[in-house]
Write a protein that holds these residues in place. Structure first.
Motif, short mmCIF file in Angstrom:
data_model
loop_
_atom_site.label_atom_id
_atom_site.label_comp_id
_atom_site.label_asym_id
_atom_site.label_seq_id
_atom_site.Cartn_x
_atom_site.Cartn_y
_atom_site.Cartn_z
N LYS A 1 0.77 -1.36 -0.09
CA LYS A 1 -0.10 0.10 0.02
C LYS A 1 0.89 1.36 0.10
O LYS A 1 0.43 2.47 -0.38
CB LYS A 1 -0.96 0.09 1.29
CG LYS A 1 -2.07 -1.11 0.91
CD LYS A 1 -2.72 -0.95 2.44
CE LYS A 1 -3.97 -1.98 2.24
NZ LYS A 1 -4.80 -2.05 3.60
N ALA A 2 2.14 0.99 0.65
CA ALA A 2 2.89 2.28 0.66
C ALA A 2 3.77 2.36 -0.70
O ALA A 2 4.60 3.35 -0.61
CB ALA A 2 4.03 2.35 1.67
N GLY A 3 3.54 1.48 -1.61
CA GLY A 3 4.31 1.64 -2.96
C GLY A 3 5.62 0.77 -3.04
O GLY A 3 6.49 1.07 -3.73
N LYS A 4 5.95 0.00 -1.90
CA LYS A 4 7.05 -0.60 -1.72
C LYS A 4 6.97 -1.93 -2.64
O LYS A 4 5.93 -2.43 -2.70
CB LYS A 4 7.60 -0.85 -0.42
CG LYS A 4 7.82 0.64 0.25
CD LYS A 4 8.11 -0.04 1.73
CE LYS A 4 8.40 1.41 2.59
NZ LYS A 4 8.50 1.16 3.94
N LEU A 5 8.41 -2.58 -2.79
CA LEU A 5 8.24 -3.77 -3.55
C LEU A 5 9.03 -4.73 -2.50
O LEU A 5 10.35 -4.37 -2.52
CB LEU A 5 9.03 -3.70 -5.02
CG LEU A 5 8.88 -4.93 -5.82
CD1 LEU A 5 7.26 -5.06 -6.11
CD2 LEU A 5 9.73 -4.76 -7.14
N ARG A 6 8.55 -5.73 -2.05
CA ARG A 6 9.32 -6.61 -1.38
C ARG A 6 9.68 -7.73 -1.89
O ARG A 6 9.02 -8.49 -2.72
CB ARG A 6 8.16 -7.19 -0.14
CG ARG A 6 7.69 -6.02 0.74
CD ARG A 6 7.08 -6.44 1.89
NE ARG A 6 7.58 -7.33 2.74
CZ ARG A 6 7.08 -8.34 3.53
NH1 ARG A 6 6.00 -8.19 3.77
NH2 ARG A 6 7.89 -9.01 4.56
N PHE A 7 11.28 -8.10 -1.87
CA PHE A 7 11.72 -9.29 -2.45
C PHE A 7 11.57 -10.52 -1.79
O PHE A 7 11.11 -11.39 -2.53
CB PHE A 7 13.24 -8.73 -2.60
CG PHE A 7 14.26 -9.94 -3.29
CD1 PHE A 7 13.81 -10.49 -4.58
CD2 PHE A 7 15.08 -10.61 -2.44
CE1 PHE A 7 14.52 -11.43 -5.06
CE2 PHE A 7 15.93 -11.49 -3.12
CZ PHE A 7 15.58 -12.03 -4.11
N VAL A 8 11.34 -10.58 -0.44
CA VAL A 8 11.04 -11.74 0.28
C VAL A 8 10.10 -11.26 1.22
O VAL A 8 9.84 -10.29 1.85
CB VAL A 8 12.39 -12.05 1.06
CG1 VAL A 8 11.90 -13.37 2.23
CG2 VAL A 8 13.52 -12.28 0.47
N ILE A 9 9.10 -12.19 1.33
CA ILE A 9 7.92 -12.23 1.94
C ILE A 9 7.80 -13.46 2.84
O ILE A 9 7.70 -14.79 2.48
CB ILE A 9 6.54 -12.15 1.44
CG1 ILE A 9 6.41 -10.55 0.63
CG2 ILE A 9 5.34 -12.02 2.43
CD1 ILE A 9 5.03 -10.61 0.11
#
Length: 457
Positions: free
Chosen positions: A440-448
């Motif tokens: 929602k903040a526009g970030k891209l997470r490489f690992v979840i």
């Protein structure tokens, strides 16, 4: 108050205010209190380590005394442990107090507020909740002035003056069909709308605006760099790039610097305002000692050795409406006792490794930071984006956005590189997807990862 008066003023008055404001030199343009803090920080950065440590201890003693006298939660903790504020004189003494978790803040929110918190003009804020349940907390207005002073000090390391123009590519969603908004010296761009179709609009606006600094999420700036490289466009020339809010991986840095032909300066901070780490011109990460105390703890909760993967526990030194002492921020770093050739006395960390939630946990109990997995995907230009999802110890899901040229050779090499890192006990599932969604903040997470570290440590 002044902003409200400005917005209610007639246009003629606004024009006069703008012209007058534009002639005020930095740092006075941001007010006398900001000027005082900024000038002080520009001096303290050059103090020798022992003087900075003494300065930090004095500021720590002030926040500890305030917490005991005004914050019910800490008064109770101190009394239960038979402690007095005088018992906490240094960073090492903080171990007499328990670690504060995000769950603790949620559970004891009211008790953590200073009884005199209105004195500090509190502002209610919250984490984005991208890795869990959002958490609310208070910041002081004065604390925000400190925050700006620290950021401006980092900009000075870049050679950028705050009165110059900058472009910002983060999670904002400007209310414009052109994906941008101009706010004074800032060109606000949306990371959500950037793609091949909109690239021309982004490029045109950036070239028109001529920013001296471009800052944003590493993933967003890296994506912009990739698009520009594919179009063979190398015409954007800022003084520097400032990344923040996500882990900056080496390949990202390399690609961004190659396209923009300038250095990337990484900045680590957090919404709770308990610590800040800034990259200097020599590429070293400096802990801002005047901002907060950072403890590096290993799996057992002891001080981590230099070069050892450690969890950061932070104590903010500049906010009083809701102090957070020994706060478990949820980020991983590697401490070091090295000195920086830049000459600043601010201590260093070897590297920032991302969030605890970004760690891959193997069945045999090994912890692999996100940075340890990126090389498995950087060999091929045919992998456009990827994301690792771990819902249990025994299984890893890899989501990949591939190009039309992606083939068996790419696939086999990628899987082999992944296996080198995680071993053969985990089940690996590869999904090919059209897009990796941002938070929602526009970030891209490489690992979840949903695997709780407490279950394996």
């Amino acid at each position: 108050m002044l902003k409200k008066l400005y917005h209610k003023s007639p246009e003629l008055v606004k024009t006069i205010i703008k012209r007058t404001h534009s002639k005020i030199p930095f740092p006075y343009v941001y007010g006398l209190k900001f000027t005082k803090y900024y000038r002080w920080l520009m001096k303290t950065q050059w103090l020798p380590p022992e003087e900075l440590e003494e300065l930090q201890n004095k500021r720590l003693q002030i926040i500890i005394k305030h917490a005991y006298e005004n914050v019910p939660y800490y008064r109770r903790i101190f009394d239960e442990r038979g402690l007095k504020p005088e018992d906490i004189q240094t960073k090492e003494d903080l171990k007499l107090l328990p670690v504060l978790t995000k769950d603790d803040v949620r559970k004891h929110f009211n008790e953590l507020q200073a009884e005199n918190y209105t004195k500090f003009n509190p502002i209610l804020s919250h984490t984005s909740g991208s890795t869990g349940i959002p958490m609310k907390f208070y910041l002081d207005r004065n604390n925000l002035i400190w925050e700006n002073a620290f950021v401006c000090r980092h900009w000075a390391w870049i050679g950028y003056a705050p009165t110059e123009k900058q472009a910002v590519l983060r999670g904002a969603v400007p209310k414009s069909k052109n994906y941008f908004l101009i706010n004074g010296n800032n060109l606000i761009l949306s990371s959500f709308s950037l793609n091949f179709e909109t690239l021309h609009d982004y490029l045109r606006k950036i070239l028109e605006f001529k920013p001296k600094l471009i800052r944003g999420y590493p993933s967003s700036l890296n994506f912009l760099a990739k698009l520009l490289k594919e179009k063979n466009i190398y015409t954007i020339r800022p003084k520097g790039i400032q990344t923040s809010s996500e882990t900056l991986f080496p390949k990202m840095r390399e690609e961004i610097e190659d396209v923009f032909k300038c250095k990337v300066y990484d900045l680590y901070g957090n919404g709770e305002h308990v610590s800040m780490i800034s990259e200097c011109p020599y590429g070293r990460y400096h802990i801002n000692s005047e901002y907060g105390v950072v403890e590096f703890l290993n799996k057992k909760g002891d001080n981590a050795k230099h070069g050892e993967l450690a969890e950061m526990v932070c104590t903010g030194l500049n906010k009083f409406s809701m102090p957070l002492i020994r706060y478990k921020i949820g980020d991983i770093a590697i401490p070091t006792n090295k000195k920086c050739p830049c000459g600043r006395g601010l201590p260093l960390v070897e590297s920032l490794e991302g969030r605890v939630d970004d760690m891959i946990v193997t069945p045999d109990g090994r912890l692999i930071p996100a940075s340890g997995m990126t090389l498995a995907f950087e060999f091929s230009e045919n992998i456009k984006q990827c994301q690792l999802v771990q819902t249990k110890k025994e299984e890893l899901v890899i989501n990949i956005v591939k190009s039309d040229q992606y083939g068996d050779k790419d696939h086999k090499f990628m899987l082999n590189e992944v296996r080198k890192r995680i071993g053969n006990e985990m089940k690996v599932t590869v999904n090919f997807v059209d897009d990796i969604p941002r938070t929602k903040a526009g970030k891209l997470r490489f690992v979840i990862s949903d695997v709780k570290l407490e279950e394996v440590l």
